[in-house]
Design a protein around this motif. Structure first.
Motif, PDB file in Angstrom:
ATOM      1  N   CYS A  14       9.038   2.596  -2.926  1.00 58.88           N
ATOM      2  CA  CYS A  14       9.746   1.401  -2.461  1.00 58.88           C
ATOM      3  C   CYS A  14       9.944   0.423  -3.616  1.00 58.88           C
ATOM      4  O   CYS A  14       8.971   0.014  -4.263  1.00 58.88           O
ATOM      5  CB  CYS A  14       8.951   0.710  -1.359  1.00 58.88           C
ATOM      6  N   LYS A  39       4.432   3.969  -0.031  1.00 58.81           N
ATOM      7  CA  LYS A  39       4.008   3.948   1.370  1.00 58.81           C
ATOM      8  C   LYS A  39       3.552   5.360   1.730  1.00 58.81           C
ATOM      9  O   LYS A  39       4.174   6.348   1.301  1.00 58.81           O
ATOM     10  CB  LYS A  39       5.168   3.534   2.296  1.00 58.81           C
ATOM     11  N   SER A  43       2.918   6.625   7.595  1.00 58.97           N
ATOM     12  CA  SER A  43       3.525   5.396   8.126  1.00 58.97           C
ATOM     13  C   SER A  43       4.876   5.651   8.780  1.00 58.97           C
ATOM     14  O   SER A  43       5.471   4.742   9.366  1.00 58.97           O
ATOM     15  CB  SER A  43       3.679   4.352   7.008  1.00 58.97           C
ATOM     16  N   ASP A 123      10.910  -1.321   5.886  1.00 57.78           N
ATOM     17  CA  ASP A 123       9.676  -1.444   5.115  1.00 57.78           C
ATOM     18  C   ASP A 123       8.875  -2.576   5.756  1.00 57.78           C
ATOM     19  O   ASP A 123       9.035  -3.742   5.390  1.00 57.78           O
ATOM     20  CB  ASP A 123       9.995  -1.754   3.650  1.00 57.78           C
ATOM     21  N   THR A 125       5.826  -5.002   6.579  1.00 68.14           N
ATOM     22  CA  THR A 125       4.827  -5.588   5.692  1.00 68.14           C
ATOM     23  C   THR A 125       3.851  -6.427   6.495  1.00 68.14           C
ATOM     24  O   THR A 125       4.260  -7.288   7.280  1.00 68.14           O
ATOM     25  CB  THR A 125       5.511  -6.489   4.637  1.00 68.14           C
ATOM     26  N   SER A 141      -2.049  -2.049  -0.901  1.00 68.98           N
ATOM     27  CA  SER A 141      -1.495  -0.850  -0.269  1.00 68.98           C
ATOM     28  C   SER A 141      -1.539  -0.934   1.247  1.00 68.98           C
ATOM     29  O   SER A 141      -0.594  -0.529   1.935  1.00 68.98           O
ATOM     30  CB  SER A 141      -2.256   0.396  -0.735  1.00 68.98           C
ATOM     31  N   LYS A 144       1.258  -2.508   3.265  1.00 72.58           N
ATOM     32  CA  LYS A 144       2.496  -1.746   3.426  1.00 72.58           C
ATOM     33  C   LYS A 144       2.281  -0.419   4.144  1.00 72.58           C
ATOM     34  O   LYS A 144       3.258   0.250   4.497  1.00 72.58           O
ATOM     35  CB  LYS A 144       3.092  -1.448   2.043  1.00 72.58           C
ATOM     36  N   GLY A 145       1.029  -0.036   4.348  1.00 72.35           N
ATOM     37  CA  GLY A 145       0.765   1.340   4.717  1.00 72.35           C
ATOM     38  C   GLY A 145       0.216   1.618   6.092  1.00 72.35           C
ATOM     39  O   GLY A 145      -0.121   2.769   6.386  1.00 72.35           O
ATOM     40  N   CYS A 150       6.725   2.482   8.519  1.00 69.35           N
ATOM     41  CA  CYS A 150       7.976   2.954   7.900  1.00 69.35           C
ATOM     42  C   CYS A 150       8.871   3.580   8.969  1.00 69.35           C
ATOM     43  O   CYS A 150       9.104   4.789   8.973  1.00 69.35           O
ATOM     44  CB  CYS A 150       7.713   3.946   6.775  1.00 69.35           C
TER      45      CYS A 150
END
Length: 261
Positions: A14, A39, A43, A123, A125, A141, A144-145, A150
């Protein structure tokens, strides 16, 4: 409508801070060169539809792999105590190995040949988790993960884009609406780092493989998602709508509750 391309993905890369207005709205400095983060494949979720029903998970699970057809039909799960922001992004799906390419050897005309197609992604967050980690100099991490962070659409083969095979940079528009209210609406010509520069730059540090997914940054207008919200993303190629995806937001199952590190 195919999601089989997700079975070939080895990593999701990303690009951050690639639209000036988005950088400004979060009061972030403009990076001197492209930067990126990863990611996890866990996700990934795909839309629920009349054809693709929600995946039946083991009790308490929020992920247990993709279906045979590449789908993972699921709502977006909002973790307890987490401020979740939506970020709509154009995704490039790689079709070749790209490694250690110099800027002079990879231009706008090379993007079409290096991808198999495109898709649309969110994406997501965990903004408060990310902000705390950044403030303390810790890795972010997890921001975002999380599972379902995602959401991603069906695959659009590059043949649908062949009219602009010499330069795909200025032909896309992406929008994001929450509960019927448009929040994000941006075009790919506003990117600070072009598609070819993104691919070339990543390749000098992490080799790209067929199936890899690159998220190319989000336009301004990011905002919060809450359980009960419905989010819609659209991708246009010139004036033609290629993708229209929707997700419902629900509370994440399990014991997680955000606490300061």
């Amino acid at each position: 409508m195919s999601f089989n391309y997700l079975k070939a993905a080895k990593k999701i890369i990303c690009i951050g801070r690639n639209y000036a207005a988005h950088i400004k709205e979060l009061n972030n400095p403009i990076p001197k060169q492209p930067f990126f983060f990863l990611k996890p494949l866990s996700s990934v979720v795909t839309p629920i539809s009349q054809v693709q029903r929600p995946k039946v998970l083991p009790n308490g699970f929020s992920y247990c792999g993709l279906n045979d057809d590449g789908t993972n039909s699921s709502p977006i799960f909002v973790p307890n105590g987490v401020t979740v922001h939506h970020e709509i992004e154009l995704a490039l799906i790689m079709d070749k190995y790209i490694s250690n390419v110099s800027p002079s050897d990879f231009g706008p005309q090379d993007v079409y040949d290096s991808i198999s197609g495109v898709s649309l992604a969110l994406d997501l967050t965990a903004r408060n988790v990310q902000n705390e980690a950044k403030k303390k100099g810790l890795p972010w991490s997890i921001g975002k993960g999380f599972d379902t962070f995602c959401p991603i659409s069906e695959f659009i083969p590059k043949e649908h884009l062949k009219e602009d095979s010499r330069n795909l940079q200025n032909v896309f528009r992406l929008t994001c609406s929450v509960n019927g209210v448009k929040k994000q609406d941006g075009t790919s010509d506003l990117m600070l780092n072009s598609l070819h520069k993104i691919i070339q730059h990543i390749s000098t540090m992490i080799s790209l493989e067929p199936g890899d997914i690159i998220l190319t940054g989000t336009p301004a207008g990011v905002g919060e998602l809450h359980p009960g919200d419905n989010i819609q993303g659209e991708l246009y190629y010139r004036d033609k709508k290629l993708i229209d995806m929707c997700f419902e937001c629900k509370v994440r199952p399990g014991p997680y509750f955000y606490k300061e590190t």
